[in-house]
Motif scaffolding. Structure first.
Motif, PDB file in Angstrom:
ATOM      1  N   ALA A 108       0.780  -1.090  -0.073  1.00 23.13           N
ATOM      2  CA  ALA A 108      -0.007  -0.023  -0.172  1.00 23.13           C
ATOM      3  C   ALA A 108       0.759   1.260  -0.063  1.00 23.13           C
ATOM      4  O   ALA A 108       0.491   2.227  -0.633  1.00 23.13           O
ATOM      5  CB  ALA A 108      -0.865  -0.042   1.208  1.00 23.13           C
ATOM      6  N   ARG A 109       2.106   1.322   0.857  1.00 22.34           N
ATOM      7  CA  ARG A 109       2.754   2.453   0.816  1.00 22.34           C
ATOM      8  C   ARG A 109       3.384   2.675  -0.731  1.00 22.34           C
ATOM      9  O   ARG A 109       3.517   3.696  -0.690  1.00 22.34           O
ATOM     10  CB  ARG A 109       3.902   2.203   1.951  1.00 22.34           C
ATOM     11  N   ARG A 110       4.071   1.626  -0.970  1.00 23.59           N
ATOM     12  CA  ARG A 110       4.751   1.700  -2.426  1.00 23.59           C
ATOM     13  C   ARG A 110       3.764   2.260  -3.624  1.00 23.59           C
ATOM     14  O   ARG A 110       4.049   3.110  -4.462  1.00 23.59           O
ATOM     15  CB  ARG A 110       5.306   0.346  -2.888  1.00 23.59           C
ATOM     16  N   VAL A 111       2.397   1.808  -3.493  1.00 21.52           N
ATOM     17  CA  VAL A 111       1.408   2.104  -4.542  1.00 21.52           C
ATOM     18  C   VAL A 111       1.006   3.484  -4.115  1.00 21.52           C
ATOM     19  O   VAL A 111       1.022   4.349  -5.146  1.00 21.52           O
ATOM     20  CB  VAL A 111       0.117   1.132  -4.320  1.00 21.52           C
ATOM     21  N   GLY A 112       0.911   4.006  -2.952  1.00 25.99           N
ATOM     22  CA  GLY A 112       0.627   5.447  -2.668  1.00 25.99           C
ATOM     23  C   GLY A 112       1.818   6.206  -3.097  1.00 25.99           C
ATOM     24  O   GLY A 112       1.593   7.277  -3.611  1.00 25.99           O
ATOM     25  N   GLU A 113       2.968   5.691  -3.223  1.00 31.22           N
ATOM     26  CA  GLU A 113       4.022   6.420  -3.623  1.00 31.22           C
ATOM     27  C   GLU A 113       4.435   6.462  -4.877  1.00 31.22           C
ATOM     28  O   GLU A 113       5.328   7.135  -5.660  1.00 31.22           O
ATOM     29  CB  GLU A 113       5.230   5.987  -2.889  1.00 31.22           C
ATOM     30  N   LYS A 114       3.454   5.567  -5.879  1.00 31.25           N
ATOM     31  CA  LYS A 114       3.395   5.349  -7.235  1.00 31.25           C
ATOM     32  C   LYS A 114       4.678   4.643  -7.684  1.00 31.25           C
ATOM     33  O   LYS A 114       5.389   4.956  -8.688  1.00 31.25           O
ATOM     34  CB  LYS A 114       3.319   6.943  -7.946  1.00 31.25           C
ATOM     35  N   ARG A 115       5.153   3.935  -6.962  1.00 27.53           N
ATOM     36  CA  ARG A 115       6.213   2.917  -7.015  1.00 27.53           C
ATOM     37  C   ARG A 115       5.868   1.479  -7.396  1.00 27.53           C
ATOM     38  O   ARG A 115       6.025   0.633  -6.604  1.00 27.53           O
ATOM     39  CB  ARG A 115       7.286   3.002  -6.070  1.00 27.53           C
ATOM     40  N   PRO A 116       5.048   1.092  -8.406  1.00 29.76           N
ATOM     41  CA  PRO A 116       4.429  -0.283  -8.568  1.00 29.76           C
ATOM     42  C   PRO A 116       5.584  -1.348  -8.513  1.00 29.76           C
ATOM     43  O   PRO A 116       5.280  -2.461  -8.259  1.00 29.76           O
ATOM     44  CB  PRO A 116       3.575  -0.116  -9.986  1.00 29.76           C
ATOM     45  N   ASP A 117       6.821  -1.067  -9.467  1.00 29.38           N
ATOM     46  CA  ASP A 117       7.711  -1.935  -9.347  1.00 29.38           C
ATOM     47  C   ASP A 117       8.259  -2.735  -7.863  1.00 29.38           C
ATOM     48  O   ASP A 117       8.138  -3.812  -7.776  1.00 29.38           O
ATOM     49  CB  ASP A 117       8.954  -1.658 -10.336  1.00 29.38           C
ATOM     50  N   GLN A 118       8.472  -1.618  -7.270  1.00 27.03           N
ATOM     51  CA  GLN A 118       8.633  -2.125  -5.751  1.00 27.03           C
ATOM     52  C   GLN A 118       7.504  -2.816  -4.737  1.00 27.03           C
ATOM     53  O   GLN A 118       7.778  -3.455  -4.172  1.00 27.03           O
ATOM     54  CB  GLN A 118       9.099  -0.638  -4.948  1.00 27.03           C
ATOM     55  N   ALA A 119       6.435  -2.383  -5.321  1.00 25.83           N
ATOM     56  CA  ALA A 119       5.271  -3.197  -4.672  1.00 25.83           C
ATOM     57  C   ALA A 119       5.296  -4.652  -4.975  1.00 25.83           C
ATOM     58  O   ALA A 119       5.121  -5.557  -4.344  1.00 25.83           O
ATOM     59  CB  ALA A 119       4.012  -2.472  -5.063  1.00 25.83           C
ATOM     60  N   GLY A 120       5.644  -4.755  -6.510  1.00 25.86           N
ATOM     61  CA  GLY A 120       5.848  -6.076  -6.999  1.00 25.86           C
ATOM     62  C   GLY A 120       6.939  -7.104  -6.175  1.00 25.86           C
ATOM     63  O   GLY A 120       6.934  -8.077  -5.882  1.00 25.86           O
ATOM     64  N   VAL A 121       8.054  -6.285  -5.966  1.00 27.02           N
ATOM     65  CA  VAL A 121       9.303  -6.929  -5.240  1.00 27.02           C
ATOM     66  C   VAL A 121       8.746  -7.379  -3.866  1.00 27.02           C
ATOM     67  O   VAL A 121       9.164  -8.389  -3.485  1.00 27.02           O
ATOM     68  CB  VAL A 121      10.362  -5.980  -5.379  1.00 27.02           C
TER      69      VAL A 121
END
Length: 479
Positions: A108-121
């Motif tokens: 959720a934090r990565r998506v909120g930061e607009k960093r979807p690649d890190q969300a996948g990791v």
């Protein structure tokens, strides 16, 4: 508390959307959308996240009730087998839910930061950690099933006929762990509709297979209590395969690429550190149930069976409320990632009000129809008496559970899993267990003493957690 509530944005005071808009919102919630939950109106964000999360966990709660309905036809000892096995599954759920809290907060934090690649990791690392943790637990469950049941005070029927059930349930724990973790990934990303579909397929298949494998039919032999376990493993195994497929194919907010399917030690360790608090709070809370079930087992199998049915009914009503609470966790995590702490707090108060209304309705149902509800699952007078009494006692403060769940999930969604752990440690281990022991055994209150001990401790923990949420320290948590 009233002053604090009144200072929040007047989410509930907004005019209701027109019917066409509400209908479109419900359709979008079930289908899934690419909406940015940090930018759209808060009420719509709650609708899009809350509806699929409630429907997802409503199916989970429906399975819990249907499963115990069919098992109940085999007698009180069969129900006790399920209850005693679930005391150990609670520990497994603690691990899975703790990892789920951590990955929900991270994604959720990565998506909120607009960093979807890190969300996948982060998603991949949580899945790998779950695999490494579940394997040794599975081996122990298969090898020591009988000893574990004996430790819990199981009767002769359970030790003769129920061991296979426990072996299946504990030995296949990977499917439970992965189902928790992957659906937590989807919820954290905002793809709640996918998590809903996965659990509906898993538990729908489970419900269909349950009576067939328990009682037999056509070429399928009657497997008794063991059949219930096999149905669960098949249903949830299919759910895991479907979840992995959607994770690799990609949802509207997250996708795992093949190149990410490797161990990233730094991210994995970060998730483990965050999950320790989540695992801790669940272990503390759930191990208290182990002690309570052990106290009840020393009273009678009827007490265990009545408590087991009551717990399933609690799950049936609490799961939808947990769905709304999970929506709050996602909104808190994404809002903090987007630098919007006020929106995060407003979402918690809004969801809490919705939960409270729902739980008051459930309280009235439990108070008025407690014997009839328990009687749906058992015709044993002793079992009905125990279960009905607990439902009645629960009804006195059940609405507090709604606020407790939302406040706890607000901490977890922010990545602060340590605070709820400390709260649970005090209220469950230092208050609930000793209080129930004294009331039930020392003062010879029997199962009634256990139920009043639970009432006192869990009402107190709910009110205290909500008060601590108002202090606002969770807004500054880094994930």
């Amino acid at each position: 508390m009233t002053d604090i509530i009144e200072t929040q944005p007047a989410v509930a005071a907004l005019p209701p959307p027109p019917p066409s808009s509400l209908w479109q919102g419900l359709r979008d919630a079930v289908r899934g959308t690419e909406a940015d939950y940090t930018a759209i109106p808060l009420r719509r964000a709650i609708l899009l996240l809350g509806v699929p999360m409630v429907l997802e966990l409503a199916m989970e709660s429906l399975f819990a009730v249907v499963d115990i309905f069919f098992v109940g036809k085999l007698g009180a000892s069969a129900v006790a087998t399920v209850g005693l096995t679930e005391t150990f599954l609670f520990l497994l759920y603690a691990v899975a839910m703790g990892l789920g809290m951590a990955v929900t907060a991270a994604v959720a934090r990565r998506v909120g930061e607009k960093r979807p690649d890190q969300a996948g990791v982060a998603a991949v690392q949580a899945i790998l950690v779950g695999l490494m943790l579940s394997l040794p637990l599975g081996v122990m469950g298969i090898v020591y099933a009988r000893e574990l049941l004996a430790l819990m005070g199981a009767d002769d029927w359970v030790l003769t006929h129920g061991v296979a059930y426990t072996q299946w349930m504990l030995g296949s724990n990977l499917v439970i762990v992965w189902l928790f973790i992957i659906n937590a990934i989807f919820r954290g990303a905002g793809d709640a509709a996918i998590a809903m579909r996965v659990l509906w397929v898993a538990n729908g298949l489970n419900i269909v297979l349950d009576p067939l494998l328990i009682f037999g039919g056509g070429p399928v032999p009657a497997m008794g209590i063991e059949g219930a376990a096999i149905a669960t493993v098949i249903g949830r195994g299919v759910g895991v395969l479907l979840a992995l497929y959607w994770l690799l194919r990609g949802g509207q907010h997250i996708q795992v690429r093949w190149a990410q399917l490797r161990l990233d030690l730094s991210v994995a360790l970060s998730i483990v550190r965050t999950s320790l608090g989540g695992i801790g709070q669940m272990v503390v809370g759930m191990t208290s149930w182990i002690f309570l079930m052990r106290i009840l087992a020393s009273i009678s199998s009827e007490a265990v069976a009545g408590a087991t049915i009551t717990i399933r009914l609690m799950m049936f009503t609490l799961m939808p409320a947990w769905g709304m609470s999970n929506a709050a966790a996602t909104l808190v995590g994404q809002s903090l990632g987007a630098g919007q702490p006020d929106r995060a707090e407003a979402s918690v108060w809004a969801v809490g009000r919705y939960n409270m209304v729902f739980m008051v309705g459930v309280s009235l149902l439990f108070f008025c129809f407690n014997e009839a509800l328990i009687g749906l699952f058992s015709d044993d007078p002793g079992v009905v008496a125990v279960g009905a009494e607990w439902l009645r006692i629960l009804s006195y403060s059940y609405f507090v559970y709604g606020w407790w769940m939302v406040a706890t999930q607000a901490f977890n969604g922010a990545g602060d899993t340590v605070t709820p752990t400390k709260i649970n440690l005090v209220f469950f281990w230092l208050i609930q267990i000793p209080l129930c022991y004294v009331l039930a055994l020392l003062l010879q209150g029997g199962s009634t003493g256990v139920f009043w001990g639970v009432f006192v401790s869990e009402t107190a923990v709910g009110l205290f957690t909500l008060w601590l949420f108002t202090r606002g320290s969770w807004k500054h948590r880094q994930v």
